[in-house]
Design an enzyme around this catalytic site. Structure first.
Site, PDB file in Angstrom:
ATOM      1  N   CYS A   1     -16.382   1.493   1.160  1.00  0.00           N
ATOM      2  CA  CYS A   1     -15.229   0.635   1.493  1.00  0.00           C
ATOM      3  C   CYS A   1     -14.712   0.868   2.909  1.00  0.00           C
ATOM      4  CB  CYS A   1     -14.122   0.842   0.472  1.00  0.00           C
ATOM      5  SG  CYS A   1     -13.394   2.486   0.515  1.00  0.00           S
TER       6      CYS A   1
ATOM      7  N   ARG B   1       0.886  -1.172   0.000  1.00  0.00           N
ATOM      8  CA  ARG B   1       0.000   0.000   0.000  1.00  0.00           C
ATOM      9  C   ARG B   1       0.912   1.206   0.000  1.00  0.00           C
ATOM     10  NH1 ARG B   1      -5.341   1.370   3.449  1.00  0.00           N
ATOM     11  NH2 ARG B   1      -6.069  -0.163   1.957  1.00  0.00           N
TER      12      ARG B   1
ATOM     13  N   ASP C   1     -17.368   6.833  -1.007  1.00  0.00           N
ATOM     14  CA  ASP C   1     -16.077   6.719  -0.323  1.00  0.00           C
ATOM     15  C   ASP C   1     -15.790   8.079   0.289  1.00  0.00           C
ATOM     16  OD1 ASP C   1     -13.549   5.919   0.519  1.00  0.00           O
ATOM     17  OD2 ASP C   1     -12.628   6.075  -1.463  1.00  0.00           O
TER      18      ASP C   1
HETATM   19  N1  NVA Z   1     -10.066   6.572  -1.188  1.00  0.00           N
HETATM   20  C1  NVA Z   1      -9.651   6.172   0.122  1.00  0.00           C
HETATM   21  C2  NVA Z   1      -9.808   4.707   0.291  1.00  0.00           C
HETATM   22  C3  NVA Z   1      -9.460   4.201   1.663  1.00  0.00           C
HETATM   23  C4  NVA Z   1      -9.567   2.717   1.776  1.00  0.00           C
HETATM   24  C5  NVA Z   1      -8.216   6.586   0.358  1.00  0.00           C
HETATM   25  O1  NVA Z   1      -7.392   6.479  -0.551  1.00  0.00           O
HETATM   26  O2  NVA Z   1      -7.934   7.027   1.457  1.00  0.00           O
HETATM   27  N1   CP Z   2     -11.223  -0.272   2.544  1.00  0.00           N
HETATM   28  C1   CP Z   2      -9.938  -0.362   2.928  1.00  0.00           C
HETATM   29  O1   CP Z   2      -9.023  -0.546   2.111  1.00  0.00           O
HETATM   30  O2   CP Z   2      -9.755  -0.237   4.256  1.00  0.00           O
HETATM   31  P1   CP Z   2      -8.369  -0.061   4.998  1.00  0.00           P
HETATM   32  O3   CP Z   2      -7.826   1.275   4.610  1.00  0.00           O
HETATM   33  O4   CP Z   2      -8.709  -0.157   6.442  1.00  0.00           O
HETATM   34  O5   CP Z   2      -7.439  -1.164   4.554  1.00  0.00           O
END
Ligand code: NVA
Ligand code: CP
Length: 309
Positions: free
Chosen positions: A267, A108, A227
């Site tokens: 999400c 990530r 989201d």
């Molecule tokens: N769009 C959000 C998703 C989090 C799971 C972000 O990138 O923070």
């Molecule tokens: N939806 C999602 O990716 O959640 P986290 O940021 O908690 O991993």
């Protein structure tokens, strides 16, 4: 071995295979407890290394359970504890070490370039667990949830997104082409999807419908997605951006404008984009959605390790 970086790179046939496998495995483990392994142990002895440059709850836990249930194990690294970025070790050397110790790498990151760089130097599968431009594991799992709840192929449903243009929406847009479903997007004019993605859709001879009025976007919707308006590490004027989205809040009134059996997905984590009443209502399937990530993540791992049946 295969990487899982962006839904664009994966054929519709393989994406469908991932979902079918998830369904089969989910059905088979109804009587099993959280850490009991699937009987065939397809990833026995495999180590998935996870690295997070941003916070995570669901992605971290779902990959943990996914690899465990398949017979393997995982370790989570925080990037600020590595030499990479701190003590001057190169990404190339880090990638080579990860490939020596581990069997798969889930990243990530705040930087799409890092995904490409790791891909170049790793000799083990790489999975994108969220980058600024996409969140493919999330959306593939969400397609699974929609079809499971609605009991029909997503191509027969009308899907609406209300909210910001971000990584999750980008992946949903790509999914609308791969799975051939109708997608409407409701967002302020300033936040419409990037022209490069819109051009890609056009080249695929597909269409998404963009509305600047949320009421119009949700008309006839079977599923409403949303989201956070302010994504992780979003470098914006928060107050100003939230004010731009004020009329795009998902309220019980807005939901009434959709189909009567419309469901709501998000999400998580959530922000002010959705009214608590909606989030905790019967229409909201967000907890079910979050847990399904385990099942789809398992299938994504099997795809990466060339073990899909
Ligand atoms: N769009 C959000 C998703 C989090 C799971 C972000 O990138 O923070
Ligand atoms: N939806 C999602 O990716 O959640 P986290 O940021 O908690 O991993």
């Amino acid at each position: 071995m295969k990487h899982f970086l962006n839904l664009k790179d994966i054929s519709a046939k393989d994406l469908r295979k991932i979902l079918s496998e998830a369904k089969k495995r989910k059905n088979k483990r109804k009587a099993l407890t959280t850490l009991q392994t699937d009987r065939d142990l397809p990833l026995k002895g495999k180590l998935l290394i996870q690295m997070f440059e941003k916070s995570s709850l669901r992605t971290r836990l779902s990959f943990y359970l996914a690899i465990k249930q398949l017979g393997g194990g995982t370790i989570t690294l925080r990037s600020n504890e590595l030499h990479l970025g701190q003590g001057g070790e190169t990404l190339e050397d880090t990638a080579k070490i990860l490939s020596t110790y581990g069997d798969g790498f889930m990243l990530r990151t705040d930087d799409d370039k890092k995904i490409n760089d790791f891909r170049k130097y790793l000799s083990i599968p790489l999975i994108n667990g969220l980058s600024p431009s996409s969140h493919p594991t999330q959306i593939l799992s969400d397609i699974f949830t929609v079809e499971e709840i609605k009991k029909k192929p997503i191509s027969k449903l009308k899907i609406t997104w209300i909210g910001d243009t971000n990584n999750v929406l980008n992946s949903l847009i790509v999914a609308s082409v791969k799975f051939n479903f109708k997608l409407s997007i409701g967002c302020p004019k300033k936040y419409i999807p990037h022209s490069s993605l819109m051009n890609w859709i056009r080249n695929q001879k597909k269409k998404v419908h963009i509305f600047n009025k949320p009421n119009e976007a949700v008309k006839d919707a079977d599923v409403i997605f949303s989201d956070k308006v302010i994504s992780l590490n979003d470098k914006v004027n928060v107050k100003q951006k939230l004010s731009h989205f004020k009329s795009f809040r998902i309220t019980p009134n807005l939901i009434k404008k959709a189909n009567k059996d419309c469901i709501f997905l998000h999400c998580l984590p959530r922000g002010p984009e959705v009214d608590r009443k909606v989030f905790l209502s019967k229409r909201s399937k967000v907890w079910h959605q979050a847990l399904n990530r385990v099942h789809v993540q398992k299938s994504i791992l099997l795809y990466c390790f060339d073990k899909l049946r």
